[in-house]
Design a protein around this motif. Sequence first.
Motif, PDB file in Angstrom:
ATOM      1  N   GLY A  19       0.805  -1.227   0.000  1.00 28.03           N
ATOM      2  CA  GLY A  19       0.000   0.000   0.000  1.00 28.03           C
ATOM      3  C   GLY A  19       0.833   1.270   0.000  1.00 28.03           C
ATOM      4  N   ALA A  20       2.143   1.168   0.224  1.00 27.31           N
ATOM      5  CA  ALA A  20       2.967   2.381   0.311  1.00 27.31           C
ATOM      6  C   ALA A  20       3.020   3.107  -1.037  1.00 27.31           C
ATOM      7  CB  ALA A  20       4.375   2.011   0.767  1.00 27.31           C
ATOM      8  N   GLU A  21       3.227   2.361  -2.110  1.00 34.44           N
ATOM      9  CA  GLU A  21       3.337   2.994  -3.430  1.00 34.44           C
ATOM     10  C   GLU A  21       2.018   3.651  -3.830  1.00 34.44           C
ATOM     11  OE1 GLU A  21       4.542  -0.052  -2.844  1.00 34.44           O
ATOM     12  OE2 GLU A  21       6.687   0.328  -3.093  1.00 34.44           O
ATOM     13  N   GLU A  22       0.922   3.050  -3.383  1.00 32.11           N
ATOM     14  CA  GLU A  22      -0.391   3.585  -3.774  1.00 32.11           C
ATOM     15  C   GLU A  22      -0.600   5.000  -3.226  1.00 32.11           C
ATOM     16  OE1 GLU A  22       0.256   0.491  -3.202  1.00 32.11           O
ATOM     17  OE2 GLU A  22      -0.407  -0.345  -5.092  1.00 32.11           O
ATOM     18  N   TRP A  23      -0.051   5.253  -2.012  1.00 32.68           N
ATOM     19  CA  TRP A  23      -0.170   6.613  -1.460  1.00 32.68           C
ATOM     20  C   TRP A  23       0.546   7.616  -2.355  1.00 32.68           C
ATOM     21  CZ3 TRP A  23      -3.333   8.195   2.187  1.00 32.68           C
ATOM     22  CH2 TRP A  23      -3.837   7.257   3.103  1.00 32.68           C
ATOM     23  N   GLU A  24       1.709   7.215  -2.850  1.00 34.04           N
ATOM     24  CA  GLU A  24       2.489   8.142  -3.678  1.00 34.04           C
ATOM     25  C   GLU A  24       1.822   8.335  -5.041  1.00 34.04           C
ATOM     26  OE1 GLU A  24       5.010   9.528  -2.030  1.00 34.04           O
ATOM     27  OE2 GLU A  24       4.536   8.189  -0.372  1.00 34.04           O
ATOM     28  N   ILE A  25       1.259   7.262  -5.574  1.00 36.29           N
ATOM     29  CA  ILE A  25       0.558   7.387  -6.862  1.00 36.29           C
ATOM     30  C   ILE A  25      -0.635   8.323  -6.709  1.00 36.29           C
ATOM     31  CG2 ILE A  25      -0.856   6.097  -8.531  1.00 36.29           C
ATOM     32  CD1 ILE A  25       1.045   3.703  -8.047  1.00 36.29           C
ATOM     33  N   GLN A  26      -1.346   8.168  -5.582  1.00 41.14           N
ATOM     34  CA  GLN A  26      -2.502   9.026  -5.320  1.00 41.14           C
ATOM     35  C   GLN A  26      -2.084  10.495  -5.295  1.00 41.14           C
ATOM     36  OE1 GLN A  26      -5.436   7.483  -5.060  1.00 41.14           O
ATOM     37  NE2 GLN A  26      -6.475   9.461  -5.000  1.00 41.14           N
ATOM     38  N   ALA A  27      -0.902  10.769  -4.743  1.00 38.82           N
ATOM     39  CA  ALA A  27      -0.433  12.163  -4.648  1.00 38.82           C
ATOM     40  C   ALA A  27      -0.237  12.794  -6.026  1.00 38.82           C
ATOM     41  CB  ALA A  27       0.873  12.218  -3.862  1.00 38.82           C
ATOM     42  N   LEU A  28       0.035  11.962  -7.045  1.00 43.99           N
ATOM     43  CA  LEU A  28       0.218  12.506  -8.391  1.00 43.99           C
ATOM     44  C   LEU A  28      -1.022  13.222  -8.901  1.00 43.99           C
ATOM     45  CD1 LEU A  28       2.066   9.563 -10.196  1.00 43.99           C
ATOM     46  CD2 LEU A  28       3.046  11.746  -9.497  1.00 43.99           C
ATOM     47  N   GLY A  49       8.619   0.812  -7.635  1.00 44.31           N
ATOM     48  CA  GLY A  49       9.027   0.505  -6.265  1.00 44.31           C
ATOM     49  C   GLY A  49       9.909  -0.719  -6.182  1.00 44.31           C
ATOM     50  N   THR A  50      10.665  -0.783  -5.104  1.00 50.23           N
ATOM     51  CA  THR A  50      11.601  -1.892  -4.899  1.00 50.23           C
ATOM     52  C   THR A  50      10.884  -3.239  -4.872  1.00 50.23           C
ATOM     53  OG1 THR A  50      13.189  -0.486  -3.760  1.00 50.23           O
ATOM     54  CG2 THR A  50      13.248  -2.822  -3.217  1.00 50.23           C
ATOM     55  N   ASP A  51       9.701  -3.291  -4.287  1.00 49.65           N
ATOM     56  CA  ASP A  51       8.972  -4.567  -4.252  1.00 49.65           C
ATOM     57  C   ASP A  51       8.712  -5.067  -5.672  1.00 49.65           C
ATOM     58  OD1 ASP A  51       8.997  -4.344  -1.569  1.00 49.65           O
ATOM     59  OD2 ASP A  51       6.844  -4.058  -1.304  1.00 49.65           O
ATOM     60  N   ALA A  52       8.294  -4.172  -6.557  1.00 43.98           N
ATOM     61  CA  ALA A  52       7.991  -4.581  -7.928  1.00 43.98           C
ATOM     62  C   ALA A  52       9.260  -4.968  -8.685  1.00 43.98           C
ATOM     63  CB  ALA A  52       7.250  -3.460  -8.656  1.00 43.98           C
ATOM     64  N   PRO A  98       8.577   3.650  -0.455  1.00 40.23           N
ATOM     65  CA  PRO A  98       8.124   3.730  -1.852  1.00 40.23           C
ATOM     66  C   PRO A  98       8.898   4.807  -2.610  1.00 40.23           C
ATOM     67  CG  PRO A  98       6.705   5.056  -0.467  1.00 40.23           C
ATOM     68  CD  PRO A  98       7.736   4.461   0.446  1.00 40.23           C
ATOM     69  N   PRO A  99       8.816   4.794  -3.959  1.00 37.29           N
ATOM     70  CA  PRO A  99       9.370   5.914  -4.717  1.00 37.29           C
ATOM     71  C   PRO A  99       8.509   7.154  -4.484  1.00 37.29           C
ATOM     72  CG  PRO A  99       8.341   4.311  -6.195  1.00 37.29           C
ATOM     73  CD  PRO A  99       8.219   3.762  -4.816  1.00 37.29           C
ATOM     74  N   SER A 100       9.116   8.328  -4.474  1.00 36.21           N
ATOM     75  CA  SER A 100       8.349   9.566  -4.263  1.00 36.21           C
ATOM     76  C   SER A 100       7.514   9.862  -5.511  1.00 36.21           C
ATOM     77  CB  SER A 100       9.301  10.727  -4.005  1.00 36.21           C
ATOM     78  OG  SER A 100       9.937  11.093  -5.219  1.00 36.21           O
TER      79      SER A 100
END
Length: 270
Positions: A141-150, A205-208, A238-240
Amino acid sequence: MPWAIRGLRNGILTTRYPRHPDPYADTFPARVTLQPHTETADTATLPGLCPTGAITTDRDGRLVLDQGACILCGACVRARPDLFAYQLGAETAALDRTALTVPRLPETDQAIAAVREQLDARVKALRRSVHIRHVDAGSDGAEEWEIQALLGPVYDIHRLGIFFTASPRHADILLVTGAGSHGMAAPLRRTLDGMPNPTIVIAAGTDAISGGIIAPSYAVEGGIGGLVPVDVWVPGSPPSPFSLLHAILLALGRLPAHHLNPDAPPGRPR
Ligand code: SF4
Protein backbone atom coordinates in the motif's frame (compact mmCIF):
# COMPACT_ATOMS: atom_id res chain seq x y z
CA MET A 1 -13.84 34.55 1.92
CA PRO A 2 -10.83 33.73 4.20
CA TRP A 3 -10.08 30.75 1.91
CA ALA A 4 -9.98 33.00 -1.15
CA ILE A 5 -7.54 35.32 0.61
CA ARG A 6 -5.41 32.40 1.74
CA GLY A 7 -5.39 31.02 -1.80
CA LEU A 8 -4.28 34.36 -3.22
CA ARG A 9 -1.59 34.64 -0.56
CA ASN A 10 -0.25 31.11 -1.23
CA GLY A 11 -0.14 31.58 -4.98
CA ILE A 12 0.39 28.59 -7.28
CA LEU A 13 1.81 25.59 -5.42
CA THR A 14 1.77 23.13 -8.32
CA THR A 15 5.26 21.97 -9.19
CA ARG A 16 6.71 23.03 -12.51
CA TYR A 17 8.78 19.83 -12.72
CA PRO A 18 10.11 18.70 -15.19
CA ARG A 19 10.21 22.04 -17.02
CA HIS A 20 11.93 23.59 -14.01
CA PRO A 21 13.82 21.86 -11.18
CA ASP A 22 11.87 21.69 -7.93
CA PRO A 23 13.90 22.08 -4.72
CA TYR A 24 11.19 20.13 -2.87
CA ALA A 25 12.33 17.00 -4.78
CA ASP A 26 15.72 17.35 -3.12
CA THR A 27 14.26 16.81 0.33
CA PHE A 28 13.52 13.08 -0.20
CA PRO A 29 16.08 10.32 0.40
CA ALA A 30 15.33 8.82 -2.99
CA ARG A 31 17.90 6.02 -2.97
CA VAL A 32 21.11 4.84 -1.34
CA THR A 33 24.40 4.98 -3.17
CA LEU A 34 28.07 4.27 -2.48
CA GLN A 35 30.38 7.02 -1.33
CA PRO A 36 33.42 7.64 -3.53
CA HIS A 37 36.51 5.49 -2.96
CA THR A 38 34.92 2.37 -1.46
CA GLU A 39 37.22 0.07 -3.45
CA THR A 40 39.66 -0.38 -0.58
CA ALA A 41 37.03 -0.82 2.18
CA ASP A 42 37.06 -3.95 4.30
CA THR A 43 33.84 -5.51 3.04
CA ALA A 44 33.75 -8.78 4.98
CA THR A 45 30.92 -7.86 7.36
CA LEU A 46 29.00 -5.39 5.16
CA PRO A 47 26.54 -7.77 3.41
CA GLY A 48 25.23 -8.73 6.88
CA LEU A 49 24.07 -5.13 7.39
CA CYS A 50 21.36 -5.33 4.77
CA PRO A 51 18.02 -7.07 5.45
CA THR A 52 17.27 -7.57 1.75
CA GLY A 53 20.66 -8.65 0.41
CA ALA A 54 21.10 -5.42 -1.57
CA ILE A 55 24.71 -5.18 -0.41
CA THR A 56 27.10 -7.78 -1.80
CA THR A 57 30.69 -8.01 -2.97
CA ASP A 58 32.07 -8.90 -6.36
CA ARG A 59 34.72 -11.50 -7.21
CA ASP A 60 37.47 -9.12 -6.13
CA GLY A 61 35.80 -8.37 -2.81
CA ARG A 62 34.65 -4.88 -3.87
CA LEU A 63 31.41 -3.48 -2.60
CA VAL A 64 28.32 -3.75 -4.86
CA LEU A 65 24.94 -2.17 -4.10
CA ASP A 66 21.71 -3.17 -5.84
CA GLN A 67 19.38 -0.17 -5.60
CA GLY A 68 16.61 -2.33 -7.02
CA ALA A 69 16.69 -4.44 -3.84
CA CYS A 70 17.11 -1.55 -1.39
CA ILE A 71 14.11 -0.73 0.80
CA LEU A 72 15.70 2.48 2.13
CA CYS A 73 15.75 1.20 5.72
CA GLY A 74 18.88 3.33 6.27
CA ALA A 75 20.75 0.68 8.31
CA CYS A 76 23.85 0.88 6.11
CA VAL A 77 23.90 4.70 6.07
CA ARG A 78 23.67 4.81 9.86
CA ALA A 79 26.29 2.11 10.40
CA ARG A 80 28.81 3.13 7.73
CA PRO A 81 28.29 6.72 6.55
CA ASP A 82 31.84 6.57 5.18
CA LEU A 83 30.66 3.99 2.61
CA PHE A 84 26.93 4.60 2.05
CA ALA A 85 24.90 7.79 1.54
CA TYR A 86 21.40 8.84 0.64
CA GLN A 87 20.90 10.30 -2.80
CA LEU A 88 18.27 12.99 -3.15
CA GLY A 89 16.14 14.11 -6.08
CA ALA A 90 13.64 12.78 -8.56
CA GLU A 91 15.82 11.04 -11.15
CA THR A 92 15.93 7.47 -9.88
CA ALA A 93 14.25 5.42 -12.62
CA ALA A 94 16.27 3.32 -15.07
CA LEU A 95 15.56 1.80 -18.47
CA ASP A 96 17.65 -1.25 -17.72
CA ARG A 97 17.60 -3.35 -14.54
CA THR A 98 21.40 -3.54 -14.51
CA ALA A 99 21.61 0.27 -14.29
CA LEU A 100 20.38 0.03 -10.69
CA THR A 101 23.61 -1.68 -9.65
CA VAL A 102 26.32 0.55 -8.15
CA PRO A 103 29.05 0.81 -9.31
CA ARG A 104 27.64 0.62 -12.83
CA LEU A 105 29.16 -1.89 -15.22
CA PRO A 106 31.08 -0.28 -18.10
CA GLU A 107 28.73 -1.81 -20.68
CA THR A 108 25.58 -0.47 -18.99
CA ASP A 109 25.60 2.90 -20.77
CA GLN A 110 25.63 1.20 -24.17
CA ALA A 111 22.81 -1.13 -23.13
CA ILE A 112 20.73 1.85 -21.97
CA ALA A 113 21.31 3.74 -25.22
CA ALA A 114 20.05 0.70 -27.18
CA VAL A 115 16.98 0.35 -24.94
CA ARG A 116 16.26 4.11 -25.23
CA GLU A 117 16.32 3.87 -29.01
CA GLN A 118 13.95 0.89 -29.11
CA LEU A 119 11.59 2.48 -26.60
CA ASP A 120 11.54 5.81 -28.48
CA ALA A 121 10.54 3.97 -31.66
CA ARG A 122 7.74 2.16 -29.81
CA VAL A 123 6.28 5.20 -28.04
CA LYS A 124 6.45 7.56 -31.01
CA ALA A 125 2.68 7.33 -31.34
CA LEU A 126 2.10 8.44 -27.73
CA ARG A 127 2.49 12.15 -28.29
CA ARG A 128 -0.78 13.52 -26.96
CA SER A 129 -2.71 12.39 -23.90
CA VAL A 130 -1.51 9.21 -22.25
CA HIS A 131 -3.50 6.89 -20.01
CA ILE A 132 -2.16 4.73 -17.20
CA ARG A 133 -3.63 1.53 -15.81
CA HIS A 134 -2.32 0.84 -12.31
CA VAL A 135 -2.25 -2.76 -11.06
CA ASP A 136 -1.41 -3.73 -7.48
CA ALA A 137 0.41 -7.07 -7.75
CA GLY A 138 0.94 -7.68 -4.04
CA SER A 139 1.76 -4.23 -2.68
CA ASP A 140 1.83 -3.20 0.98
CA GLY A 141 0.00 0.00 0.00
CA ALA A 142 2.97 2.38 0.31
CA GLU A 143 3.34 2.99 -3.43
CA GLU A 144 -0.39 3.58 -3.77
CA TRP A 145 -0.17 6.61 -1.46
CA GLU A 146 2.49 8.14 -3.68
CA ILE A 147 0.56 7.39 -6.86
CA GLN A 148 -2.50 9.03 -5.32
CA ALA A 149 -0.43 12.16 -4.65
CA LEU A 150 0.22 12.51 -8.39
CA LEU A 151 -3.44 13.41 -8.82
CA GLY A 152 -3.38 16.19 -6.20
CA PRO A 153 -2.77 19.92 -6.76
CA VAL A 154 0.97 19.78 -5.98
CA TYR A 155 1.98 17.28 -8.68
CA ASP A 156 -1.15 17.58 -10.84
CA ILE A 157 -0.16 14.95 -13.40
CA HIS A 158 -3.11 15.97 -15.58
CA ARG A 159 -1.28 19.20 -16.51
CA LEU A 160 1.08 16.96 -18.53
CA GLY A 161 -1.75 15.24 -20.40
CA ILE A 162 -1.38 12.07 -18.33
CA PHE A 163 -4.46 10.39 -16.85
CA PHE A 164 -5.34 7.20 -14.96
CA THR A 165 -7.91 4.85 -16.40
CA ALA A 166 -9.76 1.87 -14.99
CA SER A 167 -9.79 0.06 -18.33
CA PRO A 168 -6.80 -1.70 -19.89
CA ARG A 169 -8.47 -1.07 -23.27
CA HIS A 170 -7.82 2.66 -22.85
CA ALA A 171 -4.37 2.37 -21.32
CA ASP A 172 -0.94 3.07 -22.81
CA ILE A 173 1.10 2.49 -19.66
CA LEU A 174 0.85 -0.38 -17.19
CA LEU A 175 2.07 0.85 -13.81
CA VAL A 176 2.68 -2.13 -11.53
CA THR A 177 3.27 -2.06 -7.78
CA GLY A 178 3.86 -4.96 -5.41
CA ALA A 179 6.18 -7.90 -5.15
CA GLY A 180 4.46 -9.98 -7.85
CA SER A 181 2.21 -12.29 -5.85
CA HIS A 182 1.44 -15.61 -7.54
CA GLY A 183 -2.27 -14.85 -7.38
CA MET A 184 -1.80 -11.70 -9.44
CA ALA A 185 0.31 -13.30 -12.18
CA ALA A 186 -2.61 -14.18 -14.44
CA PRO A 187 -4.62 -10.95 -13.91
CA LEU A 188 -1.48 -8.92 -14.61
CA ARG A 189 -0.84 -10.79 -17.82
CA ARG A 190 -4.50 -10.45 -18.86
CA THR A 191 -4.36 -6.70 -18.22
CA LEU A 192 -1.29 -6.34 -20.43
CA ASP A 193 -2.86 -8.51 -23.13
CA GLY A 194 -5.96 -6.28 -23.06
CA MET A 195 -4.00 -3.09 -23.72
CA PRO A 196 -3.63 -1.72 -27.24
CA ASN A 197 -0.13 -1.45 -28.70
CA PRO A 198 2.24 0.20 -28.04
CA THR A 199 2.38 -0.60 -24.33
CA ILE A 200 4.83 0.52 -21.68
CA VAL A 201 5.33 -1.38 -18.41
CA ILE A 202 6.71 0.38 -15.34
CA ALA A 203 7.79 -1.53 -12.23
CA ALA A 204 7.07 1.00 -9.47
CA GLY A 205 9.03 0.50 -6.26
CA THR A 206 11.60 -1.89 -4.90
CA ASP A 207 8.97 -4.57 -4.25
CA ALA A 208 7.99 -4.58 -7.93
CA ILE A 209 11.64 -4.73 -8.97
CA SER A 210 12.98 -7.43 -6.66
CA GLY A 211 10.32 -8.41 -4.13
CA GLY A 212 11.93 -6.23 -1.43
CA ILE A 213 11.97 -7.67 2.05
CA ILE A 214 9.36 -10.36 1.45
CA ALA A 215 11.22 -12.19 -1.30
CA PRO A 216 12.10 -14.97 -1.65
CA SER A 217 8.84 -16.38 -0.38
CA TYR A 218 6.26 -19.04 -1.22
CA ALA A 219 3.75 -16.29 -2.08
CA VAL A 220 5.62 -13.95 -4.43
CA GLU A 221 7.71 -14.06 -7.58
CA GLY A 222 10.31 -11.63 -6.26
CA GLY A 223 9.33 -8.72 -8.48
CA ILE A 224 7.23 -8.48 -11.60
CA GLY A 225 10.06 -8.85 -14.12
CA GLY A 226 9.30 -12.56 -14.50
CA LEU A 227 5.58 -11.91 -15.08
CA VAL A 228 5.53 -9.10 -17.65
CA PRO A 229 8.24 -7.41 -19.77
CA VAL A 230 9.34 -4.28 -17.88
CA ASP A 231 10.47 -1.11 -19.67
CA VAL A 232 11.22 1.19 -16.74
CA TRP A 233 12.38 0.33 -13.21
CA VAL A 234 11.73 2.80 -10.37
CA PRO A 235 13.53 1.96 -7.11
CA GLY A 236 12.40 3.25 -3.73
CA SER A 237 10.27 1.96 -0.94
CA PRO A 238 8.12 3.73 -1.85
CA PRO A 239 9.37 5.91 -4.72
CA SER A 240 8.35 9.57 -4.26
CA PRO A 241 5.75 11.13 -6.58
CA PHE A 242 8.63 12.98 -8.24
CA SER A 243 10.38 9.68 -8.96
CA LEU A 244 7.16 8.20 -10.37
CA LEU A 245 6.68 11.29 -12.55
CA HIS A 246 10.28 11.02 -13.72
CA ALA A 247 9.76 7.34 -14.59
CA ILE A 248 6.59 8.01 -16.61
CA LEU A 249 8.20 10.88 -18.52
CA LEU A 250 11.37 8.83 -19.03
CA ALA A 251 9.30 6.06 -20.56
CA LEU A 252 7.58 8.54 -22.87
CA GLY A 253 10.85 10.21 -23.91
CA ARG A 254 9.50 13.54 -22.65
CA LEU A 255 12.29 14.56 -20.29
CA PRO A 256 14.50 17.54 -21.02
CA ALA A 257 18.12 16.40 -21.53
CA HIS A 258 19.34 17.70 -18.17
CA HIS A 259 17.06 15.21 -16.38
CA LEU A 260 18.59 12.17 -18.04
CA ASN A 261 21.72 11.83 -15.93
CA PRO A 262 20.59 10.42 -12.61
CA ASP A 263 24.00 10.45 -10.93
CA ALA A 264 23.33 13.27 -8.50
CA PRO A 265 25.85 13.81 -5.70
CA PRO A 266 25.08 12.16 -2.36
CA GLY A 267 23.31 14.31 0.22
CA ARG A 268 21.39 14.29 3.45
CA PRO A 269 17.62 13.82 3.71
CA ARG A 270 15.47 16.43 5.33
S1 SF4 B 1 19.27 1.19 3.15
FE1 SF4 B 1 19.05 -0.30 1.49
S2 SF4 B 1 21.10 -1.09 1.09
FE2 SF4 B 1 21.15 -0.07 3.10
S3 SF4 B 1 20.77 -1.71 4.57
FE3 SF4 B 1 18.76 -0.79 4.11
S4 SF4 B 1 17.95 -2.03 2.42
FE4 SF4 B 1 20.14 -2.50 2.55
